[in-house]
Motif scaffolding. Structure first.
Motif, mmCIF file in Angstrom:
data_model
loop_
_atom_site.group_PDB
_atom_site.id
_atom_site.type_symbol
_atom_site.label_atom_id
_atom_site.label_comp_id
_atom_site.label_asym_id
_atom_site.label_seq_id
_atom_site.Cartn_x
_atom_site.Cartn_y
_atom_site.Cartn_z
ATOM 1 N N PHE A 185 -2.285 -3.968 -8.796
ATOM 2 C CA PHE A 185 -2.505 -3.103 -7.633
ATOM 3 C C PHE A 185 -2.329 -1.654 -8.055
ATOM 4 O O PHE A 185 -1.624 -1.374 -9.034
ATOM 5 C CB PHE A 185 -1.456 -3.394 -6.541
ATOM 6 N N SER A 186 -2.912 -0.749 -7.280
ATOM 7 C CA SER A 186 -2.658 0.669 -7.484
ATOM 8 C C SER A 186 -1.200 0.947 -7.100
ATOM 9 O O SER A 186 -0.658 0.307 -6.198
ATOM 10 C CB SER A 186 -3.590 1.464 -6.567
ATOM 11 N N THR A 187 -0.597 1.938 -7.762
ATOM 12 C CA THR A 187 0.781 2.284 -7.384
ATOM 13 C C THR A 187 0.806 2.922 -5.987
ATOM 14 O O THR A 187 1.872 3.071 -5.399
ATOM 15 C CB THR A 187 1.420 3.238 -8.417
ATOM 16 N N ARG A 241 5.334 -1.564 -3.868
ATOM 17 C CA ARG A 241 5.856 -2.939 -3.998
ATOM 18 C C ARG A 241 6.518 -3.376 -2.698
ATOM 19 O O ARG A 241 6.353 -4.509 -2.254
ATOM 20 C CB ARG A 241 6.873 -2.945 -5.152
ATOM 21 N N GLU A 242 7.251 -2.432 -2.055
ATOM 22 C CA GLU A 242 7.962 -2.765 -0.807
ATOM 23 C C GLU A 242 6.955 -3.186 0.268
ATOM 24 O O GLU A 242 7.168 -4.135 1.002
ATOM 25 C CB GLU A 242 8.774 -1.562 -0.287
ATOM 26 N N LEU A 243 5.850 -2.429 0.334
ATOM 27 C CA LEU A 243 4.837 -2.762 1.352
ATOM 28 C C LEU A 243 4.217 -4.137 1.048
ATOM 29 O O LEU A 243 4.106 -4.983 1.939
ATOM 30 C CB LEU A 243 3.747 -1.680 1.400
ATOM 31 N N LEU A 249 -2.178 -0.022 1.770
ATOM 32 C CA LEU A 249 -2.016 1.329 1.216
ATOM 33 C C LEU A 249 -0.795 2.031 1.800
ATOM 34 O O LEU A 249 -0.688 2.164 3.021
ATOM 35 C CB LEU A 249 -3.265 2.168 1.514
ATOM 36 N N GLY A 250 0.084 2.484 0.930
ATOM 37 C CA GLY A 250 1.203 3.294 1.385
ATOM 38 C C GLY A 250 2.538 2.625 1.141
ATOM 39 O O GLY A 250 2.679 1.801 0.237
ATOM 40 N N CYS A 259 -10.549 2.659 1.137
ATOM 41 C CA CYS A 259 -10.158 1.898 -0.058
ATOM 42 C C CYS A 259 -8.816 2.406 -0.565
ATOM 43 O O CYS A 259 -8.635 3.618 -0.731
ATOM 44 C CB CYS A 259 -11.234 2.065 -1.139
ATOM 45 N N ALA A 260 -7.901 1.489 -0.841
ATOM 46 C CA ALA A 260 -6.556 1.872 -1.281
ATOM 47 C C ALA A 260 -6.556 2.487 -2.685
ATOM 48 O O ALA A 260 -5.534 2.985 -3.143
ATOM 49 C CB ALA A 260 -5.641 0.649 -1.247
ATOM 50 N N LEU A 261 -7.712 2.471 -3.349
ATOM 51 C CA LEU A 261 -7.754 2.946 -4.729
ATOM 52 C C LEU A 261 -8.170 4.410 -4.855
ATOM 53 O O LEU A 261 -8.146 4.965 -5.936
ATOM 54 C CB LEU A 261 -8.713 2.075 -5.547
#
Ligand SMILES: Nc1ncnc2c1ncn2[C@@H]1O[C@H](COP(=O)(O)OS(=O)(=O)O)[C@@H](OP(=O)(O)O)[C@H]1O
Length: 284
Positions: free
Chosen positions: A18-20, A24-26, A73-74, A233-235
């Motif tokens: 995944f993109s940073t 990770r928490e989300l 995202l986020g 897009c989350a990227l």
């Protein structure tokens, strides 16, 4: 193999890259998301035509919807942000079925799954990797294709993604093919509006077709500034990275005959029980 520097823009969660920008928490707390029964999820493997379908829905007159940012995202404040929307939410995501929050499955929210032939998807993602500073730069097409075939790219294996959704296809999941949108836009639009319980007349369809044509969307992106916090897009938050060629069959300019053979063999093996495979073969 990705070098440590390349990995700094990506991280692995449950074995998937995944993109940073997707914390990770989300990702870890996706199952605490409260869905609304009228939510619509716009789901795709990256580079399958998500922005196009989002623009189509946004241009349906009286749609009374808000397209939100991707659910993945986020950070952990994401779910509070999503609560602030009062209109029907259209929520984009590149998540596979397995990672989708459980409440969406329990409430049987509507899902539009956009799918594109994997060779063109791979070529499009290769360019995204090269142009997008949020993704590692991969030197050659051959090196990228190896990563793609291994599923060692953002959001994992294309095959696993598509199969995860096909396995859970039911009346609440509409599958839309990128290539069919290109070939018969009216038919695809009718499928989308019927699925969402909306109505469009012929002149409205013509208007939507014009506004969401590749050239119009690309021009609009060049001319108008977009809210960088509002992305599909989350990227990336840079829309100009999204509109590249917008054609079917660009893969032919990249694959060698050996690469095509290896790809086709893997496709046949992985997709041997898939009903989508026949149509995807037609489109590649
Ligand atoms: N209106 C329209 N018509 C035809 N094709 C279009 C349109 N809008 C976007 N595109 C093409 O879709 C590709 C990007 O897919 P996504 O929107 O899913 O990308 S993302 O992963 O969400 O960033 C990307 O494909 P490639 O051009 O092959 O790279 C875009 O150009």
């Amino acid at each position: 193999m990705l070098s440590p520097g390349q990995l700094s823009v990506l991280h692995k969660f449950k074995g998937i890259l995944f993109s940073t920008a997707s914390s990770r928490e989300l990702l870890d707390s996706l199952d605490s998301f409260d869905a609304r029964e009228d939510d619509v999820f716009l789901v795709s493997y990256p580079k399958s035509g998500t922005h196009w379908v989002a623009e189509v829905i946004e241009n349906i007159p009286n749609a009374k919807i808000t397209i939100t940012t991707p659910i993945e995202l986020g950070d952990i404040s994401k779910f509070d942000e999503l609560k602030t929307y009062s209109k029907r939410r259209v929520i984009p995501t590149h998540l596979s079925y397995d990672m989708l929050p459980v409440d969406i499955k329990q409430k049987q929210c509507k899902v539009i799954y956009i799918i594109r032939n994997p060779k063109d998807t791979a070529v499009s993602l290769f360019h995204y990797y090269r142009d997008n500073p949020n993704l590692p730069y991969i030197e050659t097409w051959a090196a990228f294709l190896e990563l793609f075939l291994r599923g060692d790219v953002v959001y994992g294996s294309w095959f696993d993604h598509v199969l995860s959704w096909e396995e859970h296809k039911n009346d609440n999941v509409l599958i839309i093919f990128y290539e069919e949108m290109k070939k018969d836009f009216f038919k695809s639009l009718k499928k989308i509006t019927t699925f969402l319980g909306m109505h469009v007349n012929d002149s409205e369809i013509n208007n939507i077709a014009w506004k969401t044509s590749f050239s119009e969307m690309k021009n609009k992106t060049v001319k108008e500034s977009h809210d960088p916090n509002h992305t599909i897009c989350a990227l990336t938050s840079e829309r100009n990275l999204v509109f590249r060629k917008g054609v079917v069959g660009d893969w032919i300019n990249y694959f060698t005959s050996k690469q095509k053979r290896v790809f086709d063999e893997l496709f046949t093996e992985k997709m041997k029980h898939s009903e989508l495979a026949r149509r995807l073969k037609e489109y590649s």
